[in-house]
Scaffold this motif. Structure first.
Motif, PDB file in Angstrom:
ATOM      1  N   HIS A  61     -35.347 -19.922 -29.870  1.00 28.65           N
ATOM      2  CA  HIS A  61     -35.265 -18.598 -29.236  1.00 28.65           C
ATOM      3  C   HIS A  61     -34.225 -18.613 -28.132  1.00 28.65           C
ATOM      4  CE1 HIS A  61     -39.825 -18.791 -30.190  1.00 28.65           C
ATOM      5  NE2 HIS A  61     -39.158 -18.427 -31.268  1.00 28.65           N
ATOM      6  N   GLN A  62     -33.637 -17.455 -27.893  1.00 27.03           N
ATOM      7  CA  GLN A  62     -32.740 -17.283 -26.756  1.00 27.03           C
ATOM      8  C   GLN A  62     -33.286 -16.125 -25.938  1.00 27.03           C
ATOM      9  OE1 GLN A  62     -28.622 -16.790 -27.736  1.00 27.03           O
ATOM     10  NE2 GLN A  62     -28.039 -16.303 -25.640  1.00 27.03           N
ATOM     11  N   SER A 111     -41.051  -9.404 -26.815  1.00 25.42           N
ATOM     12  CA  SER A 111     -40.500  -8.653 -27.939  1.00 25.42           C
ATOM     13  C   SER A 111     -39.299  -9.396 -28.520  1.00 25.42           C
ATOM     14  CB  SER A 111     -40.093  -7.244 -27.514  1.00 25.42           C
ATOM     15  OG  SER A 111     -39.030  -7.318 -26.583  1.00 25.42           O
ATOM     16  N   VAL A 112     -39.021  -9.107 -29.785  1.00 24.56           N
ATOM     17  CA  VAL A 112     -37.873  -9.703 -30.480  1.00 24.56           C
ATOM     18  C   VAL A 112     -36.791  -8.633 -30.582  1.00 24.56           C
ATOM     19  CG1 VAL A 112     -37.062 -10.762 -32.619  1.00 24.56           C
ATOM     20  CG2 VAL A 112     -39.373 -11.233 -31.806  1.00 24.56           C
ATOM     21  N   LEU A 113     -35.636  -8.904 -30.008  1.00 17.50           N
ATOM     22  CA  LEU A 113     -34.532  -7.956 -30.058  1.00 17.50           C
ATOM     23  C   LEU A 113     -33.686  -8.167 -31.315  1.00 17.50           C
ATOM     24  CD1 LEU A 113     -33.508  -8.288 -26.318  1.00 17.50           C
ATOM     25  CD2 LEU A 113     -34.940  -6.524 -27.343  1.00 17.50           C
ATOM     26  N   GLN A 114     -33.603  -9.419 -31.761  1.00 15.77           N
ATOM     27  CA  GLN A 114     -32.830  -9.745 -32.958  1.00 15.77           C
ATOM     28  C   GLN A 114     -33.421 -11.001 -33.586  1.00 15.77           C
ATOM     29  OE1 GLN A 114     -28.752 -11.389 -32.561  1.00 15.77           O
ATOM     30  NE2 GLN A 114     -28.101  -9.593 -33.730  1.00 15.77           N
ATOM     31  N   PRO A 167     -30.273 -18.364 -33.005  1.00 12.69           N
ATOM     32  CA  PRO A 167     -31.593 -18.251 -32.384  1.00 12.69           C
ATOM     33  C   PRO A 167     -32.043 -16.789 -32.331  1.00 12.69           C
ATOM     34  CG  PRO A 167     -29.937 -18.610 -30.694  1.00 12.69           C
ATOM     35  CD  PRO A 167     -29.238 -18.713 -32.030  1.00 12.69           C
ATOM     36  N   ALA A 168     -33.332 -16.579 -32.301  1.00 15.26           N
ATOM     37  CA  ALA A 168     -33.882 -15.240 -32.161  1.00 15.26           C
ATOM     38  C   ALA A 168     -33.680 -14.782 -30.715  1.00 15.26           C
ATOM     39  CB  ALA A 168     -35.368 -15.235 -32.502  1.00 15.26           C
ATOM     40  N   LEU A 169     -33.197 -13.559 -30.536  1.00 16.08           N
ATOM     41  CA  LEU A 169     -33.024 -13.010 -29.178  1.00 16.08           C
ATOM     42  C   LEU A 169     -34.333 -12.355 -28.777  1.00 16.08           C
ATOM     43  CD1 LEU A 169     -29.481 -11.371 -29.494  1.00 16.08           C
ATOM     44  CD2 LEU A 169     -30.084 -13.657 -28.667  1.00 16.08           C
ATOM     45  N   VAL A 170     -34.902 -12.817 -27.662  1.00 23.74           N
ATOM     46  CA  VAL A 170     -36.225 -12.343 -27.260  1.00 23.74           C
ATOM     47  C   VAL A 170     -36.263 -12.023 -25.766  1.00 23.74           C
ATOM     48  CG1 VAL A 170     -37.392 -13.701 -29.050  1.00 23.74           C
ATOM     49  CG2 VAL A 170     -37.039 -14.720 -26.801  1.00 23.74           C
ATOM     50  N   THR A 171     -37.265 -11.194 -25.404  1.00 18.48           N
ATOM     51  CA  THR A 171     -37.597 -11.027 -23.995  1.00 18.48           C
ATOM     52  C   THR A 171     -38.847 -11.859 -23.760  1.00 18.48           C
ATOM     53  OG1 THR A 171     -38.889  -9.044 -24.464  1.00 18.48           O
ATOM     54  CG2 THR A 171     -36.584  -8.721 -23.773  1.00 18.48           C
ATOM     55  N   VAL A 172     -38.947 -12.415 -22.578  1.00 17.77           N
ATOM     56  CA  VAL A 172     -40.028 -13.360 -22.269  1.00 17.77           C
ATOM     57  C   VAL A 172     -40.822 -12.836 -21.086  1.00 17.77           C
ATOM     58  CG1 VAL A 172     -40.476 -15.758 -21.571  1.00 17.77           C
ATOM     59  CG2 VAL A 172     -38.596 -15.257 -23.106  1.00 17.77           C
ATOM     60  N   ALA A 173     -42.120 -13.117 -21.112  1.00 18.68           N
ATOM     61  CA  ALA A 173     -42.998 -12.697 -20.016  1.00 18.68           C
ATOM     62  C   ALA A 173     -42.667 -13.504 -18.766  1.00 18.68           C
ATOM     63  CB  ALA A 173     -44.458 -12.888 -20.404  1.00 18.68           C
ATOM     64  N   ALA A 174     -42.527 -12.796 -17.649  1.00 21.85           N
ATOM     65  CA  ALA A 174     -42.200 -13.448 -16.382  1.00 21.85           C
ATOM     66  C   ALA A 174     -43.503 -14.024 -15.781  1.00 21.85           C
ATOM     67  CB  ALA A 174     -41.586 -12.441 -15.419  1.00 21.85           C
TER      68      ALA A 174
END
Length: 185
Positions: A144-145, A161-164, A176-183
């Motif tokens: 993941h990225q 969430s997965v953006l790509q 790599p999968a583009l993701v947002t990560v919980a802070a």
């Protein structure tokens, strides 16, 4: 006169026999110069044999290297062949869909979905596997990225969430999968 049946060698014969024996020993043992020359000739022959073996080994190594380079070149040249063969039906489907001039939106959608299934199948046959982590999956920097960290109700460092989608090819990350990560809270 009585004849002597047992004769002893004459002194000259004894001396000649001793000299012959010495000559034989000298021929076998040789003089120091002869011994050195014989040893030198033997070492030269051994050296020539080893040099020949070395040259043959070098030639074998060069031939093996050349064959390996040729095989690598052929593998690179034709590696894409299987993948290209898998893509041709997808190309045909896209062209057939575009050839229909009066297609309805439903027909276009149905054709696009069928073509997408073909494309996914072709990718999977060629070991291109999708990376699409579900929400709540632990963030894996190898697959993941992270694009950003966002406040979320879930555990820190998990995918929000997965953006790509990402992809692997033969277990190696292609993208790599583009993701947002919980802070962290």
């Amino acid at each position: 006169m009585t004849e002597n049946t047992h004769s002893t060698p004459a002194p000259d014969d004894q001396q000649a026999a001793a000299e012959a024996q010495n000559d034989m020993l000298n021929a076998q043992a040789g003089t120091p110069e002869q011994n050195l020359e014989a040893e030198l000739a033997e070492l030269k022959a051994k050296s020539a044999e080893l040099a020949d073996q070395y040259l043959r080994a070098q030639a074998d190594v060069q031939n093996a290297r050349r064959r390996a380079d040729e095989e690598i070149s052929k593998a690179r040249k034709f590696a894409v062949e299987s993948f290209a063969e898998s893509m041709l039906p997808v190309l045909d489907s896209l062209e057939a869909g575009l050839a229909i001039k009066e297609a309805t939106p439903e027909q276009i959608r149905e054709g696009a979905e069928a073509t997408l299934r073909q494309l996914k199948s072709a990718l999977e046959r060629n070991k291109v596997i999708e990376i699409a982590p579900a929400a709540g999956t632990r963030f894996d920097p190898h697959q993941h990225q992270a694009i950003s960290m966002v406040p979320a109700e879930q555990e820190a460092n998990t995918v929000v969430s997965v953006l790509q989608k990402g992809y692997t090819i033969a277990e190696r990350v292609l993208r790599p999968a583009l993701v947002t990560v919980a802070a962290p809270k």
